[in-house]
Design a protein around this motif. Structure first.
Motif, PDB file in Angstrom:
ATOM      1  N   UNK A 195       0.772  -1.138  -0.060  1.00  0.00           N
ATOM      2  CA  UNK A 195      -0.091   0.063   0.123  1.00  0.00           C
ATOM      3  C   UNK A 195       0.794   1.245   0.016  1.00  0.00           C
ATOM      4  N   UNK A 196       0.256   2.362  -0.383  1.00  0.00           N
ATOM      5  CA  UNK A 196       0.690   3.659  -0.290  1.00  0.00           C
ATOM      6  C   UNK A 196      -0.158   4.254   0.724  1.00  0.00           C
ATOM      7  N   UNK A 197       0.417   5.065   1.587  1.00  0.00           N
ATOM      8  CA  UNK A 197      -0.063   5.795   2.844  1.00  0.00           C
ATOM      9  C   UNK A 197      -0.072   7.270   2.571  1.00  0.00           C
ATOM     10  N   UNK A 198      -1.102   8.025   2.273  1.00  0.00           N
ATOM     11  CA  UNK A 198      -1.086   9.643   1.796  1.00  0.00           C
ATOM     12  C   UNK A 198      -1.513  10.267   2.974  1.00  0.00           C
ATOM     13  N   UNK A 199      -0.807  11.407   3.099  1.00  0.00           N
ATOM     14  CA  UNK A 199      -1.098  12.708   4.199  1.00  0.00           C
ATOM     15  C   UNK A 199      -0.802  13.800   3.433  1.00  0.00           C
ATOM     16  N   UNK A 200      -1.752  14.893   3.934  1.00  0.00           N
ATOM     17  CA  UNK A 200      -1.417  16.206   3.295  1.00  0.00           C
ATOM     18  C   UNK A 200      -3.055  16.882   3.019  1.00  0.00           C
ATOM     19  N   UNK A 201      -2.728  17.786   2.324  1.00  0.00           N
ATOM     20  CA  UNK A 201      -3.949  18.864   1.848  1.00  0.00           C
ATOM     21  C   UNK A 201      -3.825  19.099   0.912  1.00  0.00           C
ATOM     22  N   UNK A 202      -5.008  19.342  -0.033  1.00  0.00           N
ATOM     23  CA  UNK A 202      -4.790  19.906  -1.385  1.00  0.00           C
ATOM     24  C   UNK A 202      -6.072  21.237  -1.415  1.00  0.00           C
ATOM     25  N   UNK A 203      -6.081  21.898  -2.434  1.00  0.00           N
ATOM     26  CA  UNK A 203      -6.995  23.189  -2.127  1.00  0.00           C
ATOM     27  C   UNK A 203      -7.148  23.568  -3.753  1.00  0.00           C
ATOM     28  N   UNK A 204      -8.345  24.557  -4.006  1.00  0.00           N
ATOM     29  CA  UNK A 204      -8.997  24.635  -5.073  1.00  0.00           C
ATOM     30  C   UNK A 204      -9.486  23.624  -6.069  1.00  0.00           C
ATOM     31  N   UNK A 205      -9.785  22.685  -5.484  1.00  0.00           N
ATOM     32  CA  UNK A 205      -9.974  21.475  -6.300  1.00  0.00           C
ATOM     33  C   UNK A 205     -11.615  21.730  -7.009  1.00  0.00           C
ATOM     34  N   UNK A 206     -11.391  21.904  -8.235  1.00  0.00           N
ATOM     35  CA  UNK A 206     -12.760  22.250  -9.063  1.00  0.00           C
ATOM     36  C   UNK A 206     -13.717  21.179  -8.848  1.00  0.00           C
ATOM     37  N   UNK A 207     -14.829  21.668  -8.530  1.00  0.00           N
ATOM     38  CA  UNK A 207     -16.189  20.698  -8.500  1.00  0.00           C
ATOM     39  C   UNK A 207     -15.692  19.336  -7.515  1.00  0.00           C
ATOM     40  N   UNK A 208     -14.655  19.569  -6.570  1.00  0.00           N
ATOM     41  CA  UNK A 208     -14.222  18.243  -5.813  1.00  0.00           C
ATOM     42  C   UNK A 208     -15.355  17.429  -5.322  1.00  0.00           C
ATOM     43  N   UNK A 209     -16.407  18.134  -4.939  1.00  0.00           N
ATOM     44  CA  UNK A 209     -17.819  17.691  -4.346  1.00  0.00           C
ATOM     45  C   UNK A 209     -18.547  16.593  -5.154  1.00  0.00           C
ATOM     46  N   UNK A 210     -18.021  16.654  -6.555  1.00  0.00           N
ATOM     47  CA  UNK A 210     -18.790  16.043  -7.465  1.00  0.00           C
ATOM     48  C   UNK A 210     -17.860  14.594  -7.964  1.00  0.00           C
ATOM     49  N   UNK A 211     -16.610  14.667  -7.410  1.00  0.00           N
ATOM     50  CA  UNK A 211     -15.742  13.583  -7.866  1.00  0.00           C
ATOM     51  C   UNK A 211     -16.126  12.157  -7.277  1.00  0.00           C
ATOM     52  N   UNK A 212     -15.880  11.382  -8.001  1.00  0.00           N
ATOM     53  CA  UNK A 212     -15.762  10.006  -7.844  1.00  0.00           C
ATOM     54  C   UNK A 212     -14.410   9.262  -7.366  1.00  0.00           C
ATOM     55  N   UNK A 213     -13.398   9.838  -8.208  1.00  0.00           N
ATOM     56  CA  UNK A 213     -11.969   9.546  -8.106  1.00  0.00           C
ATOM     57  C   UNK A 213     -11.335  11.002  -8.046  1.00  0.00           C
TER      58      UNK A 213
END
Length: 392
Positions: A155-173
């Motif tokens: 596995x890969x373990x991801x930690x952090x934060x992204x911002x200004x994600x366009x229409x992120x609430x609509x994304x499935x992936x």
């Protein structure tokens, strides 16, 4: 020219350009949902789903994908015609990160398994994508990102934060750039990952933009575990992939789409206000039309490179620089002409398709997202003109 009735997934490249224009115009007019024309803002997928599904059934979602991968395989000239006809009709821009970015990337860099799973689901609309690039301290300087990916067994373990994600609430992936080697130079230790947004540990929070719409999100990753095969390409080679993807993005962000739509909006506003015969207004419109035609020519140059399978160089930055300036110039003129209507975000009461203040606001961030104009100018200065830091 007479329009033909195109069959789903028919190869339209053999048509002459005039016949292709007539055919696409006829099909769009017959199939585009009337209530979605000239939307005031970016539509969420639930709002735009009828149009997404119509394009999917017809095989028109991915104009520049090769036909063997489910795209239209259009020539650059015909792709531009299709864009022009969509703009002319006031068609909404759909959530298209999967179509314009992920699809081309997987076609070039993905495994057979990744292409087999994701490409059909992008084209069917089963999977909608969002982008995990920018961070609070890594926007234009994207290589400064701090989101980490650590390998633990399978596995890969991801930690952090992204911002200004366009229409992120609509994304499935979501596709994510993360640092896999903290000791390497900042552009050398980054890898490219894909994952469902439902993966445990991912949290999405909407952000309201200046005109009150929830177009953007911030995304948090708290010990997010994904399978080892969620990486695209080689470990620590994500920056190379990202640069290719940014090339695709800058082709798209530099397309004439928004400037053409804004100019049409401006011309309709002028007619609505009864100022179409004003000599100064006519001169201003002619100037903007000529600048738009110049930009279309520049766009075609880079679109032809993509079509021939050539890598995009740093000079592609000129495309977005030029489009951002032109798009904002057109909406500046819109505000200057709108008079008292420029003070209101809502559409004009007697014509809901006109919303000059909102159009002006929508144009402001174009010189920031996808790489700010200042950064793009530095790229051109350094890598195209060969100017040193002291000369700049």
């Amino acid at each position: 020219m007479p329009a033909i009735e195109p069959k789903p997934h028919q190869d339209l490249n053999p048509l002459s350009d005039p016949d292709f224009r007539a055919t696409t115009r006829h099909w769009i007019e017959a199939n585009y949902p009337p209530h979605l024309r000239n939307p005031q803002r970016r539509l969420h997928i639930a709002e735009g789903r009828p149009w997404y599904d119509a394009l999917s059934r017809q095989g028109w979602l991915a104009p520049n994908w090769p036909r063997e991968h489910g795209g239209m395989g259009l020539s650059p000239a015909k792709h531009l015609i299709l864009i022009e006809e969509l703009e002319r009709h006031g068609a909404a821009r759909l959530p298209d990160q999967g179509i314009t970015m992920v699809g081309p990337l997987l076609i070039r860099h993905g495994t057979e398994a990744q292409r087999a799973y994701h490409l059909p689901r992008i084209l069917s609309g089963e999977i909608i994508w969002c982008q995990g690039y920018s961070e609070p301290d890594a926007g234009s300087d994207l290589a400064a990102l701090r989101t980490s990916a650590v390998r633990e067994g399978d596995e890969w373990v991801i930690n952090g934060q992204k911002i200004w994600t366009t229409l992120g609430m609509d994304g499935d992936w979501i596709f994510v750039l993360a640092r896999t080697d903290a000791q390497a130079p900042k552009q050398k230790g980054i890898s490219f990952f894909i994952m469902p947004v439902t993966t445990p540990g991912i949290e999405i929070r909407p952000i309201l933009n200046l005109d009150g719409h929830d177009e953007f999100c911030e995304v948090f990753f708290h010990d997010v575990r994904i399978p080892a095969d969620s990486i695209v390409g080689e470990v620590n080679q994500g920056w190379t992939i990202a640069k290719n993807l940014l090339g695709f993005e800058r082709i798209f962000l530099g397309s004439p789409f928004q400037a053409t739509g804004a100019l049409d909006h401006l011309m309709r506003l002028i007619c609505h206000l009864g100022r179409q015969d004003d000599p100064a207004i006519r001169a201003m419109l002619n100037e903007l039309r000529m600048e738009l035609e110049d930009h279309k020519s520049l766009y075609t140059t880079f679109a032809n490179q993509v079509r021939r399978g050539e890598s995009l160089g740093p000079d592609v930055s000129m495309l977005k620089i030029n489009l951002s300036a032109l798009y904002q110039k057109i909406t500046d003129r819109m505000i200057a002409i709108a008079g008292e209507h420029a003070a209101l975000l809502d559409p004009l009461q007697d014509d809901q398709s006109l919303y000059p203040a909102s159009a002006f606001i929508q144009a402001r961030p174009h010189s920031i997202y996808g790489g700010s104009s200042e950064i793009q100018k530095n790229i051109v200065a350094k890598h195209v003109l060969g100017l040193s830091e002291t000369m700049r």
